[in-house]
Design a protein around this motif. Structure first.
Motif, PDB file in Angstrom:
ATOM      1  N   SER A  71       0.799  -1.573   0.263  1.00 30.17           N
ATOM      2  CA  SER A  71       0.123   0.364   0.175  1.00 30.17           C
ATOM      3  C   SER A  71       0.742   0.978  -0.081  1.00 30.17           C
ATOM      4  CB  SER A  71      -1.078  -0.037   1.384  1.00 30.17           C
ATOM      5  OG  SER A  71       0.223  -0.166   2.356  1.00 30.17           O
ATOM      6  N   ILE A  72       0.402   2.224   0.089  1.00 30.20           N
ATOM      7  CA  ILE A  72       0.684   3.749   0.074  1.00 30.20           C
ATOM      8  C   ILE A  72      -0.223   4.564   0.530  1.00 30.20           C
ATOM      9  CG2 ILE A  72       2.465   5.707  -1.487  1.00 30.20           C
ATOM     10  CD1 ILE A  72       2.452   3.923  -3.404  1.00 30.20           C
ATOM     11  N   GLN A  73       0.494   5.506   2.079  1.00 28.40           N
ATOM     12  CA  GLN A  73       0.168   6.676   1.792  1.00 28.40           C
ATOM     13  C   GLN A  73       0.505   7.727   1.927  1.00 28.40           C
ATOM     14  OE1 GLN A  73       0.134   4.582   6.083  1.00 28.40           O
ATOM     15  NE2 GLN A  73      -1.664   4.413   5.758  1.00 28.40           N
ATOM     16  N   ASP A  74      -0.224   8.546   1.461  1.00 29.37           N
ATOM     17  CA  ASP A  74       0.371  10.002   1.499  1.00 29.37           C
ATOM     18  C   ASP A  74       0.501  10.536   2.790  1.00 29.37           C
ATOM     19  OD1 ASP A  74      -0.277  10.095  -1.240  1.00 29.37           O
ATOM     20  OD2 ASP A  74      -1.928  10.866  -1.041  1.00 29.37           O
ATOM     21  N   MET A  75       2.019  11.375   2.954  1.00 27.25           N
ATOM     22  CA  MET A  75       2.396  11.506   4.162  1.00 27.25           C
ATOM     23  C   MET A  75       2.367  12.989   4.592  1.00 27.25           C
ATOM     24  SD  MET A  75       2.870   8.975   5.600  1.00 27.25           S
ATOM     25  CE  MET A  75       3.793   9.159   7.253  1.00 27.25           C
ATOM     26  N   SER A  76       1.112  14.185   5.520  1.00 27.58           N
ATOM     27  CA  SER A  76       1.111  15.191   5.773  1.00 27.58           C
ATOM     28  C   SER A  76       1.905  15.881   7.250  1.00 27.58           C
ATOM     29  CB  SER A  76      -0.274  15.467   5.900  1.00 27.58           C
ATOM     30  OG  SER A  76      -1.157  14.352   6.869  1.00 27.58           O
ATOM     31  N   SER A  77       2.404  13.925   7.355  1.00 28.53           N
ATOM     32  CA  SER A  77       2.934  14.790   9.341  1.00 28.53           C
ATOM     33  C   SER A  77       4.067  15.762   8.603  1.00 28.53           C
ATOM     34  CB  SER A  77       3.352  13.958   9.746  1.00 28.53           C
ATOM     35  OG  SER A  77       1.358  13.183  10.159  1.00 28.53           O
ATOM     36  N   TYR A  78       5.027  16.402   9.965  1.00 27.87           N
ATOM     37  CA  TYR A  78       6.530  17.107   9.109  1.00 27.87           C
ATOM     38  C   TYR A  78       7.011  16.377  10.447  1.00 27.87           C
ATOM     39  CZ  TYR A  78      10.741  20.350   9.475  1.00 27.87           C
ATOM     40  OH  TYR A  78      11.663  20.515  10.138  1.00 27.87           O
ATOM     41  N   GLU A  79       8.087  15.733  10.684  1.00 29.26           N
ATOM     42  CA  GLU A  79       8.453  14.959  11.001  1.00 29.26           C
ATOM     43  C   GLU A  79       9.863  15.439  11.763  1.00 29.26           C
ATOM     44  OE1 GLU A  79      11.136  11.310  12.706  1.00 29.26           O
ATOM     45  OE2 GLU A  79       9.444  10.978  11.429  1.00 29.26           O
ATOM     46  N   ALA A  80       9.521  15.783  12.891  1.00 28.18           N
ATOM     47  CA  ALA A  80      10.667  17.845  13.075  1.00 28.18           C
ATOM     48  C   ALA A  80      11.743  16.940  14.619  1.00 28.18           C
ATOM     49  CB  ALA A  80       9.690  18.376  14.060  1.00 28.18           C
ATOM     50  N   ALA A  81      11.255  16.358  15.187  1.00 20.99           N
ATOM     51  CA  ALA A  81      12.415  15.485  16.205  1.00 20.99           C
ATOM     52  C   ALA A  81      12.584  14.163  16.222  1.00 20.99           C
ATOM     53  CB  ALA A  81      12.447  15.925  17.495  1.00 20.99           C
ATOM     54  N   SER A  82      13.663  13.617  16.617  1.00 21.09           N
ATOM     55  CA  SER A  82      14.333  11.956  16.560  1.00 21.09           C
ATOM     56  C   SER A  82      15.275  12.022  17.653  1.00 21.09           C
ATOM     57  CB  SER A  82      14.074  11.570  14.929  1.00 21.09           C
ATOM     58  OG  SER A  82      14.712  10.569  15.295  1.00 21.09           O
ATOM     59  N   GLY A  83      14.604  11.159  19.335  1.00 20.61           N
ATOM     60  CA  GLY A  83      15.634  11.169  19.634  1.00 20.61           C
ATOM     61  C   GLY A  83      15.742   9.345  19.556  1.00 20.61           C
ATOM     62  N   ASN A  84      17.420   8.980  19.803  1.00 24.05           N
ATOM     63  CA  ASN A  84      17.896   7.339  19.872  1.00 24.05           C
ATOM     64  C   ASN A  84      17.753   7.467  21.817  1.00 24.05           C
ATOM     65  OD1 ASN A  84      18.699   8.239  17.552  1.00 24.05           O
ATOM     66  ND2 ASN A  84      20.178   9.215  17.400  1.00 24.05           N
ATOM     67  N   PHE A  85      17.794   6.382  21.543  1.00 21.69           N
ATOM     68  CA  PHE A  85      17.073   5.511  22.785  1.00 21.69           C
ATOM     69  C   PHE A  85      18.121   4.640  23.148  1.00 21.69           C
ATOM     70  CE2 PHE A  85      13.642   8.264  22.126  1.00 21.69           C
ATOM     71  CZ  PHE A  85      13.738   8.832  23.450  1.00 21.69           C
ATOM     72  N   GLN A  86      18.201   4.436  24.178  1.00 20.93           N
ATOM     73  CA  GLN A  86      18.831   2.712  24.906  1.00 20.93           C
ATOM     74  C   GLN A  86      18.700   2.329  26.131  1.00 20.93           C
ATOM     75  OE1 GLN A  86      23.200   1.590  25.888  1.00 20.93           O
ATOM     76  NE2 GLN A  86      23.311   0.991  23.498  1.00 20.93           N
ATOM     77  N   THR A 110       8.652  16.245  22.385  1.00 21.82           N
ATOM     78  CA  THR A 110       7.473  16.647  21.279  1.00 21.82           C
ATOM     79  C   THR A 110       7.284  18.215  21.529  1.00 21.82           C
ATOM     80  OG1 THR A 110       5.908  16.710  23.460  1.00 21.82           O
ATOM     81  CG2 THR A 110       5.624  14.908  21.881  1.00 21.82           C
ATOM     82  N   GLY A 111       7.414  18.855  22.701  1.00 22.61           N
ATOM     83  CA  GLY A 111       8.034  20.146  23.311  1.00 22.61           C
ATOM     84  C   GLY A 111       9.394  20.056  22.324  1.00 22.61           C
ATOM     85  N   ARG A 112      10.249  19.525  21.484  1.00 20.66           N
ATOM     86  CA  ARG A 112      11.800  20.202  20.746  1.00 20.66           C
ATOM     87  C   ARG A 112      11.114  19.781  19.278  1.00 20.66           C
ATOM     88  NH1 ARG A 112      16.781  19.556  20.876  1.00 20.66           N
ATOM     89  NH2 ARG A 112      17.796  20.285  19.099  1.00 20.66           N
ATOM     90  N   ALA A 113       9.613  19.314  19.102  1.00 18.91           N
ATOM     91  CA  ALA A 113       9.313  19.279  17.781  1.00 18.91           C
ATOM     92  C   ALA A 113       8.694  20.447  17.593  1.00 18.91           C
ATOM     93  CB  ALA A 113       8.477  17.473  17.785  1.00 18.91           C
ATOM     94  N   GLU A 114       7.760  20.680  18.398  1.00 20.39           N
ATOM     95  CA  GLU A 114       7.484  21.821  18.353  1.00 20.39           C
ATOM     96  C   GLU A 114       7.835  22.837  18.032  1.00 20.39           C
ATOM     97  OE1 GLU A 114       4.463  21.653  21.401  1.00 20.39           O
ATOM     98  OE2 GLU A 114       3.009  20.069  20.602  1.00 20.39           O
ATOM     99  N   LYS A 115       9.124  22.770  18.650  1.00 16.01           N
ATOM    100  CA  LYS A 115      10.197  24.325  18.391  1.00 16.01           C
ATOM    101  C   LYS A 115      10.508  23.988  16.566  1.00 16.01           C
ATOM    102  CE  LYS A 115      13.951  25.783  20.447  1.00 16.01           C
ATOM    103  NZ  LYS A 115      15.087  26.038  21.878  1.00 16.01           N
ATOM    104  N   ASN A 116      10.941  23.045  16.611  1.00 13.60           N
ATOM    105  CA  ASN A 116      11.281  22.832  15.664  1.00 13.60           C
ATOM    106  C   ASN A 116      10.557  23.107  14.050  1.00 13.60           C
ATOM    107  OD1 ASN A 116      14.180  22.704  16.661  1.00 13.60           O
ATOM    108  ND2 ASN A 116      13.241  20.010  16.324  1.00 13.60           N
ATOM    109  N   THR A 117       9.273  22.979  14.398  1.00 15.31           N
ATOM    110  CA  THR A 117       7.931  23.442  13.850  1.00 15.31           C
ATOM    111  C   THR A 117       8.209  24.574  13.365  1.00 15.31           C
ATOM    112  OG1 THR A 117       6.693  21.121  14.211  1.00 15.31           O
ATOM    113  CG2 THR A 117       5.570  22.455  12.911  1.00 15.31           C
TER     114      THR A 117
END
Length: 208
Positions: free
Chosen positions: A45-60, A176-183
């Protein structure tokens, strides 16, 4: 006697073949080969994306998972796995959910007031290249069971638990706060290049 001698020679050759890797040049003759017989990947399947990924965190996370059996000692029945899980969690803002009155622009097209939904976290994605089992202790009966059948459930259990802990850590990370700031910075930069002097971005439902 000849059949016995041939059988003994074949057994000796088999045993030697498992150890020829210590001899340079000979191990390749008896070495294993790996063939990828997988079929082609199929697009489902193919889905149109409208979300802006504004932040990503690396975890261990270090997962210590122990399963015991009632009335049996661990040496007989039980497992304990020490597993290091590493992965990422993204935070995005869905620009496709902006309400019809979520963007207000003045007549001169110099100011813009934008209201967006809050950023949300994506599902944790484990990285197999950075995740590994440190140790695995198994009781006697568990070792016998693993010998006669493949049991991927234990590996799935630690993977699921690692993803769960990473997801919980992401909630407390301020991602999420970081993502909103970057957006906000992205939209201000984009609209500023189009001639807008003032850009204000709000998050959450409009106040009633």
């Amino acid at each position: 006697m000849k059949a016995v001698a041939l059988g003994a020679a074949a057994l000796a050759l088999l045993l030697v073949g498992t150890r020829l890797s210590v001899l340079p040049g000979i191990g390749d003759f008896f070495g294993d080969t790996t063939k990828d017989r997988s079929g082609p990947a199929v697009l489902k399947s193919i889905q149109d994306m409208s979300s802006y990924e504004a932040a990503s965190g690396n975890f261990q996370v270090v997962v210590d998972l122990e399963k015991d059996a009632k009335f049996l000692p661990d040496a007989i029945r039980g497992t304990r796995t020490l597993y290091v899980g590493a992965g990422t969690v993204g935070a995005s803002v869905d620009l496709g959910k902006v309400a019809s009155d979520g963007v207000v622009i003045n007549k001169e097209r110099t100011t813009a007031d934008i209201r967006l939904p809050h950023a949300v976290l994506g599902k944790p994605a484990l990285d197999p290249d950075r995740s590994y089992a440190v140790s695995k202790q198994r009781g006697f009966l568990d070792r016998i069971g693993d010998f006669f059948s493949d049991n991927p459930s234990s590996e799935q259990a630690v993977n699921k638990l690692a993803a769960q802990h990473i997801g919980e850590a992401a909630k407390d990370s301020g991602l999420t706060g970081r993502a909103e700031k970057n957006t906000t910075n992205m939209l201000k930069g984009l609209l500023g290049s189009l001639g807008f002097d003032r850009v204000t971005v709000h998050y959450g439902p409009a106040p009633k």
